[in-house]
Design an enzyme around this catalytic site. Structure first.
Site, mmCIF file in Angstrom:
data_model
loop_
_atom_site.group_PDB
_atom_site.id
_atom_site.type_symbol
_atom_site.label_atom_id
_atom_site.label_comp_id
_atom_site.label_asym_id
_atom_site.label_seq_id
_atom_site.Cartn_x
_atom_site.Cartn_y
_atom_site.Cartn_z
ATOM 1 N N SER A 279 0.859 -1.196 0.000
ATOM 2 C CA SER A 279 0.000 0.000 0.000
ATOM 3 C C SER A 279 0.883 1.230 0.000
ATOM 4 O O SER A 279 1.989 1.212 0.570
ATOM 5 C CB SER A 279 -0.889 0.036 1.244
ATOM 6 O OG SER A 279 -1.508 1.311 1.373
ATOM 7 N N TYR B 207 -1.880 -0.497 10.469
ATOM 8 C CA TYR B 207 -1.985 -0.870 9.055
ATOM 9 C C TYR B 207 -0.713 -0.461 8.313
ATOM 10 O O TYR B 207 -0.147 -1.252 7.547
ATOM 11 C CB TYR B 207 -3.217 -0.199 8.430
ATOM 12 C CG TYR B 207 -3.415 -0.507 6.967
ATOM 13 C CD1 TYR B 207 -3.782 -1.774 6.540
ATOM 14 C CD2 TYR B 207 -3.248 0.489 5.995
ATOM 15 C CE1 TYR B 207 -3.974 -2.059 5.189
ATOM 16 C CE2 TYR B 207 -3.442 0.222 4.647
ATOM 17 C CZ TYR B 207 -3.801 -1.050 4.235
ATOM 18 O OH TYR B 207 -3.986 -1.325 2.901
HETATM 19 P P1 NDP Z 1 -11.291 -6.225 0.126
HETATM 20 O O1 NDP Z 1 -11.596 -6.179 1.582
HETATM 21 O O2 NDP Z 1 -12.257 -5.654 -0.830
HETATM 22 O O3 NDP Z 1 -10.931 -7.732 -0.297
HETATM 23 C C1 NDP Z 1 -9.985 -8.439 0.472
HETATM 24 C C2 NDP Z 1 -9.682 -9.757 -0.177
HETATM 25 O O4 NDP Z 1 -8.694 -10.408 0.647
HETATM 26 C C3 NDP Z 1 -10.890 -10.657 -0.243
HETATM 27 O O5 NDP Z 1 -10.827 -11.465 -1.379
HETATM 28 C C4 NDP Z 1 -10.725 -11.493 1.026
HETATM 29 O O6 NDP Z 1 -11.293 -12.790 0.923
HETATM 30 C C5 NDP Z 1 -9.230 -11.633 1.111
HETATM 31 N N1 NDP Z 1 -8.836 -11.889 2.479
HETATM 32 C C6 NDP Z 1 -8.946 -11.058 3.542
HETATM 33 N N2 NDP Z 1 -8.580 -11.690 4.658
HETATM 34 C C7 NDP Z 1 -8.234 -12.944 4.285
HETATM 35 C C8 NDP Z 1 -7.762 -14.078 4.978
HETATM 36 N N3 NDP Z 1 -7.605 -14.071 6.313
HETATM 37 N N4 NDP Z 1 -7.493 -15.205 4.286
HETATM 38 C C9 NDP Z 1 -7.672 -15.248 2.946
HETATM 39 N N5 NDP Z 1 -8.113 -14.204 2.230
HETATM 40 C C10 NDP Z 1 -8.395 -13.073 2.894
HETATM 41 O O7 NDP Z 1 -9.876 -5.486 -0.007
HETATM 42 P P2 NDP Z 1 -9.157 -4.809 -1.273
HETATM 43 O O8 NDP Z 1 -9.456 -5.529 -2.497
HETATM 44 O O9 NDP Z 1 -9.409 -3.359 -1.205
HETATM 45 O O10 NDP Z 1 -7.625 -5.007 -0.821
HETATM 46 C C11 NDP Z 1 -6.793 -5.994 -1.363
HETATM 47 C C12 NDP Z 1 -5.355 -5.665 -0.981
HETATM 48 O O11 NDP Z 1 -5.027 -4.363 -1.428
HETATM 49 C C13 NDP Z 1 -5.097 -5.676 0.527
HETATM 50 O O12 NDP Z 1 -3.828 -6.212 0.786
HETATM 51 C C14 NDP Z 1 -5.121 -4.194 0.874
HETATM 52 O O13 NDP Z 1 -4.377 -3.898 2.034
HETATM 53 C C15 NDP Z 1 -4.499 -3.610 -0.368
HETATM 54 N N6 NDP Z 1 -4.798 -2.198 -0.590
HETATM 55 C C16 NDP Z 1 -6.082 -1.783 -0.804
HETATM 56 C C17 NDP Z 1 -6.337 -0.448 -1.009
HETATM 57 C C18 NDP Z 1 -7.709 0.083 -1.246
HETATM 58 O O14 NDP Z 1 -7.881 1.313 -1.227
HETATM 59 N N7 NDP Z 1 -8.709 -0.751 -1.504
HETATM 60 C C19 NDP Z 1 -5.246 0.549 -0.998
HETATM 61 C C20 NDP Z 1 -3.953 -0.016 -0.772
HETATM 62 C C21 NDP Z 1 -3.743 -1.336 -0.591
HETATM 63 P P3 NDP Z 1 -12.521 -13.293 1.839
HETATM 64 O O15 NDP Z 1 -13.539 -12.207 1.873
HETATM 65 O O16 NDP Z 1 -12.962 -14.532 1.167
HETATM 66 O O17 NDP Z 1 -11.938 -13.566 3.187
#
Ligand code: NDP
Length: 238
Positions: free
Chosen positions: A133, A147
């Site tokens: 991030s 975070y």
């Molecule tokens: P979402 O919350 O929309 O999606 C998160 C994804 O990660 C889901 O598919 C979820 O699967 C999976 N996930 C979360 N926890 C677990 C776990 N314990 N085990 C397996 N899978 C897991 O998040 P984003 O798409 O926004 O974020 C994705 C990545 O991008 C993250 O690393 C986030 O920190 C990073 N990011 C996002 C930003 C943003 O503005 N959106 C900005 C900067 C970085 P499930 O629901 O099935 O558990």
């Protein structure tokens, strides 16, 4: 034709929703084997698997054994993308300590152990990509310390692992999104205006825009990009 090459074996950790689902969609192409993990969103994972033909594997990234088993179960990977992440934000004086530690497990421990597990069998010239991030570089509002520390930790592991695996042509990089429309950070959410105030291009990115950069780093033109943080943030960190 995608930047990612045909005939590849690709695993996306955390692919059921948001940026991860966009990455899965971007990699799916004839001849490419794509698997992704999920933890809580079974319905979304099943729907994405049905839509794309990718394989959905339940594996909680907070569980080291499950992460390593999921990676090892894919055999010799060409591309590992560690996208799974959570954001626990708020006053550090009142944040739940267990929730913070679980975030560290998912955002820091899991990418490290997944990368190492992947490298054990990874094909020459493989790609390890961790979704960090821009908050690893810049945390311009209160409540984001825990975070931010997880995303700064990603930077250190990427630099180190790039040196560990470079002799085999394996690259290790972080993609650092800024605000990106997803369940975690909706473009219409209460934080949107504040986020946009820090940006040169005042909008959330689309998940598909992040996936395009992932595909480039996974592709044949990026063989000399390693140990790097690729920031895609609309100028949030500028
Ligand atoms: P979402 O919350 O929309 O999606 C998160 C994804 O990660 C889901 O598919 C979820 O699967 C999976 N996930 C979360 N926890 C677990 C776990 N314990 N085990 C397996 N899978 C897991 O998040 P984003 O798409 O926004 O974020 C994705 C990545 O991008 C993250 O690393 C986030 O920190 C990073 N990011 C996002 C930003 C943003 O503005 N959106 C900005 C900067 C970085 P499930 O629901 O099935 O558990």
């Amino acid at each position: 034709m995608t930047d990612a090459q045909h005939g590849q074996n690709v695993l996306v950790l955390g692919g059921s929703r948001g940026i991860g689902a966009a990455i899965v969609r971007r990699f799916v192409s004839p001849g490419t084997r794509v698997a992704f993990t999920y933890a809580g969103s079974e319905a979304a994972a099943r729907a994405l698997a049905a839509e794309t033909g990718a394989e959905a594997v339940r594996a909680d990234s907070a569980d080291r054994g499950a992460v390593i088993a999921a990676v090892a179960g894919c055999g010799a990977l060409d591309v590992l993308v560690v996208n799974a992440g959570t954001a626990i934000l708020g006053d550090p004086l009142t944040l739940d300590a267990d929730a913070v530690d679980r975030m560290i497990d998912i955002n820091v421990r899991a990418p490290y152990h997944a990368a190492v597990a992947a490298a054990r069998k990874m094909n020459e010239g493989g790609r390890i990509i961790i979704i960090g991030s821009v908050n690893g570089d810049r945390m311009p509002f209160a409540g984001g310390a825990a975070y931010a520390l997880t995303k700064s930790a990603v930077q250190g592991m990427v630099r180190g692992l790039a040196r560990d695996f470079g002799a085999r042509g394996i690259t290790v990089n972080a993609i650092q999104p800024g605000p990106t429309d997803s369940d975690m950070n909706p473009a219409s959410g209460p934080m949107a205006e504040l986020m946009h105030s820090f940006m040169a291009i005042k909008r959330h990115a689309k998940a598909s825009e992040i996936a395009e950069l992932v595909a480039y780093i996974a592709g044949p033109h990026a063989a000399m990009i390693t140990g790097s943080m690729q920031t895609i943030d609309g100028g949030f960190g500028a």
